[in-house]
Design an enzyme around this catalytic site. Structure first.
Site, short mmCIF file in Angstrom:
data_model
loop_
_atom_site.label_atom_id
_atom_site.label_comp_id
_atom_site.label_asym_id
_atom_site.label_seq_id
_atom_site.Cartn_x
_atom_site.Cartn_y
_atom_site.Cartn_z
N SER A 135 33.78 34.32 35.93
CA SER A 135 33.77 35.15 37.13
C SER A 135 32.50 34.78 37.88
O SER A 135 31.40 34.94 37.36
CB SER A 135 33.75 36.61 36.71
OG SER A 135 33.55 37.45 37.83
N LYS A 161 37.32 32.44 38.70
CA LYS A 161 37.57 33.64 39.51
C LYS A 161 36.38 33.81 40.43
O LYS A 161 35.23 33.73 39.97
CB LYS A 161 37.74 34.85 38.58
CG LYS A 161 37.40 36.22 39.16
CD LYS A 161 37.75 37.32 38.17
CE LYS A 161 36.77 38.49 38.26
NZ LYS A 161 37.04 39.52 37.22
N LYS A 163 34.47 36.23 43.42
CA LYS A 163 34.41 37.56 44.01
C LYS A 163 34.61 37.40 45.51
O LYS A 163 34.08 36.45 46.12
CB LYS A 163 33.04 38.19 43.72
CG LYS A 163 32.83 38.49 42.24
CD LYS A 163 33.68 39.67 41.80
CE LYS A 163 33.34 40.10 40.38
NZ LYS A 163 34.13 41.26 39.96
N ASP A 188 38.65 38.41 42.97
CA ASP A 188 38.46 39.83 42.63
C ASP A 188 37.75 40.51 43.79
O ASP A 188 36.63 40.13 44.16
CB ASP A 188 37.61 39.92 41.35
CG ASP A 188 37.48 41.35 40.82
OD1 ASP A 188 37.97 42.29 41.48
OD2 ASP A 188 36.88 41.51 39.74
N GLU A 213 42.57 40.47 42.23
CA GLU A 213 42.22 41.61 41.39
C GLU A 213 41.71 42.77 42.26
O GLU A 213 40.87 42.57 43.14
CB GLU A 213 41.11 41.15 40.41
CG GLU A 213 40.87 42.05 39.23
CD GLU A 213 39.82 41.41 38.29
OE1 GLU A 213 39.74 40.17 38.20
OE2 GLU A 213 39.08 42.18 37.66
N ASP A 238 42.33 46.36 37.82
CA ASP A 238 41.18 46.50 36.92
C ASP A 238 40.78 47.98 36.98
O ASP A 238 41.26 48.80 36.19
CB ASP A 238 40.06 45.54 37.40
CG ASP A 238 38.73 45.69 36.67
OD1 ASP A 238 38.59 46.62 35.87
OD2 ASP A 238 37.81 44.89 36.93
N LYS A 262 39.62 46.13 30.11
CA LYS A 262 38.22 46.20 29.71
C LYS A 262 38.13 47.34 28.73
O LYS A 262 38.49 48.48 29.07
CB LYS A 262 37.32 46.47 30.91
CG LYS A 262 37.19 45.29 31.85
CD LYS A 262 36.28 45.58 33.01
CE LYS A 262 36.20 44.37 33.92
NZ LYS A 262 35.64 44.73 35.23
N GLY A 290 35.27 41.32 31.85
CA GLY A 290 33.88 41.40 31.37
C GLY A 290 33.06 42.35 32.22
O GLY A 290 33.44 42.66 33.36
O1 OSB Z 1 35.33 43.57 38.35
O2 OSB Z 1 35.49 42.25 36.71
C1 OSB Z 1 34.80 42.96 37.44
C2 OSB Z 1 31.12 42.58 36.43
C3 OSB Z 1 30.65 43.86 36.65
C4 OSB Z 1 31.52 44.80 37.15
C5 OSB Z 1 32.84 44.47 37.42
C6 OSB Z 1 33.31 43.20 37.20
C7 OSB Z 1 32.43 42.22 36.72
C8 OSB Z 1 32.81 40.83 36.50
C9 OSB Z 1 31.94 40.06 35.54
O3 OSB Z 1 33.68 40.25 37.13
C10 OSB Z 1 32.67 39.41 34.44
C11 OSB Z 1 31.69 38.88 33.42
O4 OSB Z 1 31.23 39.67 32.55
O5 OSB Z 1 31.40 37.70 33.50
MG MG Z 2 37.41 43.20 38.34
#
Ligand code: OSB
Ligand code: MG
Length: 374
Positions: A135, A161, A163, A188, A213, A238, A262, A290
């Site tokens: 991510s 992925k 953001k 995401d 996402e 999510d 999660k 994560g």
């Molecule tokens: O939306 O998946 C998410 C990290 C913090 C809060 C929300 C998210 C995330 C990530 C990080 O996308 C994923 C990772 O731990 O590498």
């Molecule tokens: Mg997410």
């Protein structure tokens, strides 16, 4: 299994690189760790609540007193036949799923150690090789993002992925796709859009994405169902999925075609399994998300990802992407082919580095029953 005492800790760990989502930038993590002292065995759990109430309403400062005043005392001194036995003891306490998960997962860890079984087997996992994705947060420039993607692809990761948010989406996805037309790519939004943005969101269909996402409100299913009917890209939920009932509602209304599990967000391994099972029954793939975890939470995510219906690359990547030094040994490593391999060692298969944890600790408290104090 009997919990004789609980150590709560807050540790601070600076990230190797900041992580930016549509709700903000994180430079350093404040992580709550729970240690359950159970008749000679220590079970470890990580509370994945964030530094701020931006991803969920739970955050570090709500988790601490919830653990200390409610969840800890609820299990202290109780004879528990299995980790899931904590659930009825927690049922009076509304919400606070990330705090609950920290305790329940630590019980699973203790149980696995006492039984000398690998945690993944105790959870009913079958997979030995977990396909990993990354991510990648919002960067200062598209060039920086492309550079990061190049590095992660070279490291072997099997899915990228990124953001997204308004102003960092269509333009960016276009640049990524024109450079890498074939890679598994997803995005995401962490709730950055509204249904009024439908025409804009339709443009995401041009990039052959594995999924988008959580495009809409963090607590919504209804409008996601309307959106999913009007775009081709698979919606993945999510934030909206808090438990198995949400998963059922989402799948029966067509709010998504894929679910991110999660373990913290749904309140622990037992509920994570239930969400998995609901999705499996509907033939909907899941994958493990994560939360920028330390090695303790990461090891738990690895164990969870061995369960059958985890059929998409997970957001569990190597320790060194996040930390200069991780608090487990060995650290989490991803093979050049993009897999994490699980082994037959009891517990998580990773040793907790208590010396390092002690150095990172900024607050610590031991919770015991009144009787144990006397
Ligand atoms: O939306 O998946 C998410 C990290 C913090 C809060 C929300 C998210 C995330 C990530 C990080 O996308 C994923 C990772 O731990 O590498
Ligand atoms: Mg997410």
């Amino acid at each position: 299994m009997k919990v004789e005492a609980i150590t709560l800790r807050e540790i601070h760990m600076p990230l190797v690189h900041f992580f930016e989502t549509s709700f903000g930038r994180t430079y350093s993590r404040r992580i709550l760790l729970v240690t359950l002292h159970c008749e000679g065995v220590n079970g470890w759990g990580e509370c994945v609540a964030g530094e701020d109430p931006f991803y969920t309403d739970e955050w570090s400062e709500t988790a601490w007193p919830t653990l200390k005043r409610y969840l800890g005392p609820a299990i202290l001194g109780q004879e528990l036949a299995s980790a899931a036995d904590c659930l009825p003891l927690f049922s009076r306490i509304r919400g606070h799923r990330m705090a609950k998960a920290a305790v329940e997962n630590a019980l699973w860890d203790a149980d696995a150690k006492q039984k000398k079984l690998p945690l993944w087997k105790l959870l009913g996992g079958t997979r030995r090789e977990i396909p990993c994705g990354v991510s990648i947060g919002i960067q200062d420039s598209v060039e920086q993002l492309l550079e990061k993607i190049e590095i992660e692809l070279a490291a072997g990761y099997r899915r990228i992925k990124i953001k997204v948010k308004p102003g960092w989406d269509i333009n960016v996805l276009g640049r990524v796709r024109s450079r890498w037309p074939e890679i598994l790519l997803s995005c995401d939004a962490n709730s950055a859009y509204r249904l009024d943005d439908l025409e804009h969101l339709r443009q995401f269909d041009n990039f052959n994405l594995l999924m988008i996402e959580q495009p809409l409100w963090n607590d919504d299913l209804y409008y996601h169902a309307q959106l999913q009917r009007q775009i081709k890209t698979a919606v993945c939920l999510d934030e909206s999925i808090r438990h198995a009932r949400d998963a059922t509602a989402a799948l029966e209304t067509g709010a998504c075609r894929i679910i991110n599990i999660k373990v913290g967000r749904v309140g622990g391994f037992s509920e994570a399994r239930k969400v998995h099972d609901v999705c499996h029954k509907h033939d909907i793939p899941v994958w493990c998300g994560g939360m920028l975890e330390s090695g303790i939470g990461r090891a738990h995510n690895i164990a969870l990802s061995t369960i059958e219906n985890f059929r998409r690359p997970v957001d569990v990547s190597s320790s060194k992407r996040y930390w200069k030094e991780d608090i487990i040994e060995p650290e989490v490593m991803v093979s050049p082919q993009g897999f994490i391999t699980v082994n037959e060692a009891p517990g998580t298969g990773y040793r907790v580095r208590e010396d390092l944890i002690e150095r990172f600790t900024v607050r610590k408290e031991i919770v015991k029953t009144g009787m144990a104090h006397a």
